[in-house]
Design an enzyme around this catalytic site. Sequence first.
Site, mmCIF file in Angstrom:
data_model
loop_
_atom_site.group_PDB
_atom_site.id
_atom_site.type_symbol
_atom_site.label_atom_id
_atom_site.label_comp_id
_atom_site.label_asym_id
_atom_site.label_seq_id
_atom_site.Cartn_x
_atom_site.Cartn_y
_atom_site.Cartn_z
ATOM 1 N N HIS A 1 0.936 -1.265 0.026
ATOM 2 C CA HIS A 1 0.146 0.080 0.100
ATOM 3 C C HIS A 1 0.736 1.206 -0.020
ATOM 4 O O HIS A 1 0.248 2.433 -0.339
ATOM 5 C CB HIS A 1 -0.862 -0.048 1.175
ATOM 6 C CG HIS A 1 -2.064 -1.001 0.898
ATOM 7 N ND1 HIS A 1 -3.404 -0.737 0.790
ATOM 8 C CD2 HIS A 1 -1.829 -2.468 1.206
ATOM 9 C CE1 HIS A 1 -4.096 -1.656 0.820
ATOM 10 N NE2 HIS A 1 -3.438 -2.772 1.116
ATOM 11 N N ASP B 1 3.528 9.147 -0.550
ATOM 12 C CA ASP B 1 2.214 8.730 -0.231
ATOM 13 C C ASP B 1 2.014 7.557 -1.297
ATOM 14 O O ASP B 1 2.319 7.751 -2.556
ATOM 15 C CB ASP B 1 1.266 9.401 -0.216
ATOM 16 C CG ASP B 1 0.028 8.988 1.036
ATOM 17 O OD1 ASP B 1 0.170 7.909 1.265
ATOM 18 O OD2 ASP B 1 -0.443 10.061 1.472
HETATM 19 C C1 GDG Z 1 -2.318 3.558 3.290
HETATM 20 C C2 GDG Z 1 -1.148 4.490 2.354
HETATM 21 C C3 GDG Z 1 -2.878 4.475 0.403
HETATM 22 C C4 GDG Z 1 -8.651 9.847 7.810
HETATM 23 N N1 GDG Z 1 -8.991 10.400 9.147
HETATM 24 C C5 GDG Z 1 -10.268 9.582 9.327
HETATM 25 C C6 GDG Z 1 -10.482 8.674 8.342
HETATM 26 N N2 GDG Z 1 -9.556 8.784 7.473
HETATM 27 C C7 GDG Z 1 -9.633 7.987 6.505
HETATM 28 C C8 GDG Z 1 -9.752 8.743 4.990
HETATM 29 C C9 GDG Z 1 -8.943 7.650 4.039
HETATM 30 C C10 GDG Z 1 -8.055 7.067 5.098
HETATM 31 O O1 GDG Z 1 -8.536 7.208 6.365
HETATM 32 C C11 GDG Z 1 -6.820 7.487 4.907
HETATM 33 O O2 GDG Z 1 -6.208 6.773 3.757
HETATM 34 P P1 GDG Z 1 -4.884 7.178 2.963
HETATM 35 O O3 GDG Z 1 -5.011 6.447 1.611
HETATM 36 O O4 GDG Z 1 -5.258 8.827 2.687
HETATM 37 O O5 GDG Z 1 -3.722 7.312 3.772
HETATM 38 P P2 GDG Z 1 -3.107 6.032 4.835
HETATM 39 O O6 GDG Z 1 -3.832 5.744 5.989
HETATM 40 O O7 GDG Z 1 -1.679 6.345 5.091
HETATM 41 O O8 GDG Z 1 -3.179 4.691 3.722
HETATM 42 C C12 GDG Z 1 -1.819 5.154 1.216
HETATM 43 C C13 GDG Z 1 -3.665 3.514 1.252
HETATM 44 O O9 GDG Z 1 -3.111 2.772 2.355
HETATM 45 C C14 GDG Z 1 -4.557 2.508 0.705
HETATM 46 O O10 GDG Z 1 -3.740 1.648 -0.199
HETATM 47 O O11 GDG Z 1 -3.623 5.256 -0.255
HETATM 48 O O12 GDG Z 1 -0.931 5.728 0.306
HETATM 49 O O13 GDG Z 1 -0.506 5.113 3.007
HETATM 50 O O14 GDG Z 1 -10.104 6.788 3.591
HETATM 51 O O15 GDG Z 1 -11.019 9.241 4.705
HETATM 52 N N3 GDG Z 1 -11.645 7.879 8.662
HETATM 53 C C15 GDG Z 1 -12.648 8.302 9.583
HETATM 54 N N4 GDG Z 1 -12.208 9.323 10.743
HETATM 55 C C16 GDG Z 1 -11.244 10.102 10.431
HETATM 56 O O16 GDG Z 1 -10.763 11.087 11.351
HETATM 57 N N5 GDG Z 1 -13.616 7.737 9.885
#
Ligand code: GDG
Length: 484
Positions: free
Chosen positions: A155, A364
């Site tokens: 990821h 990222d």
């Molecule tokens: C890893 C990789 C890759 C965030 N704050 C809250 C919340 N979130 C949700 C967001 C989003 C998810 O969490 C975060 O996903 P990201 O992709 O932005 O980042 P990582 O957590 O670092 O994810 C990344 C991912 O895996 C998938 O393959 O894209 O590059 O690092 O969905 O909306 N959700 C809730 N409350 C929050 O306060 N419910």
Amino acid sequence: MSRLIVVSNRVAPIQEGKPSAGGLAIGVLDALKETGGVWFGWSGEIVGEAGAPVVEKGGKVTYATVGLTRRDYDQYYRGFSNATLWPTFHYRNDLSRFDREEYAGYMRVNANLATKLKTFLKPDDIIWVHDYHMLPFAQELRKLGVANPIGFFLHIPFPVPEMMRTVPPHEELIAAMCQYDVVGFQTDADKQSFIDYVERTGRGHFNDDDGMLQAFGRMLKVGAYPIGIYPDAIAKAAEQFANRKQVKSLRDSMRGRKLIMSVDRLDYSKGLVERFQAFERLLLNAPGWHGRVSLVQIAPPTRSDVQTYQRIRQNLEGEAGRINGRFAQLDWTPIQYLNRKYERNLLMALFRLSQVGYVTPLRDGMNLVAKEYVASQDPADPGALVLSQFAGAADQLPGALVVNPFDLSQMSEALERALSMPLAERQARHADMMVPLRENNLSVWRDSFLSDLRSVATATSVTEKTVKTVRQGATEAKRPAAKA
Ligand code: GDG
């Protein structure tokens, strides 16, 4: 039909609606809910002694979870996974440390988890392993004689070979990764870095025509499978939650001001400090925006027992306080920094309310927030997206204003441009971005990976007989004849 067994370090909470602020958990859960299957991994609990997996059913998904002992957690999770691999894979080897005992713990936990999973396995199961915590998991299963197809998806970014080589056991880790049948990355650049490592160290050869890598005595498929979202479901949720109390009260408090929204797990890879500083630069260079724009940063803490995460938190609190102290007025706070988790649908409604999505990680893998921001918008009056070139999502969102997060001036100019963008341009950019979001949604990600895994597992059982590769000791898994 064969069962799908998903393996990841952390299994998402079983209770629906419990906020989970991690991209892997959100992506995998949504993908698994449709097909059904078993999700195996850590329960999130620290236990005195690791016992047999606890099995629970939630809809179509069966959750099989195990606890970790304090020592396992410290060495495998807090140590090698999050204090060595995470920083290095995000190009922060200055924050990375290596400790042999932690590495031994990482290997031991992978071996123990593999032993526990084996008790569940049926001969025609397909196994899909996720992320950097589990690089050697297939190798451990192979040692136990497991011959099922096993795929791996990373990821996070995969670093260029010179960066990878800063992790002392780099070669062992790459050799272990080659025990999978399919290794998938978020972007072509990540995939290429992996191939470069193998080819430059003279350990294998990649065939561009069929995407097969011959390395460390194995044939495996290496591909880019960019993770997606369900854009229409997100759009619907954003619209439905628009009248929630919290959304209304934020709207009222804005009193005609523009809103820039950012949501990230609190992590140094997300570029939060630079982001605040670029916003500060906007306020410095364009005083006309004073009192007319606010930045809302939601940043739920994660891994708060890893030292580098405590430091980023302190830094960020310091920066938010300093910038607010410098510019705030009695009735205007430039940065609202909220260090907690919110309900997912509420976040989507907040995205829809805002004029700018500000997503500027230093590195990222993909960044789902960028995609969610676009999907949440009202097509008649959409917000604009400012996006880092170092997020995998930048390859797929052609309508974003793409910035280099190390260039504060460029970021502040992009913010100004986004804040002043005419409606017709915002609509056109939004429409441009919705096309790839729909075409490469989360089902496409899952199905293309699993279809490659099925076909490669079938093909390699034949190919391996013809390609005279040297299989190494314990890795000599005997494969069954071709499978459907
Ligand atoms: C890893 C990789 C890759 C965030 N704050 C809250 C919340 N979130 C949700 C967001 C989003 C998810 O969490 C975060 O996903 P990201 O992709 O932005 O980042 P990582 O957590 O670092 O994810 C990344 C991912 O895996 C998938 O393959 O894209 O590059 O690092 O969905 O909306 N959700 C809730 N409350 C929050 O306060 N419910």
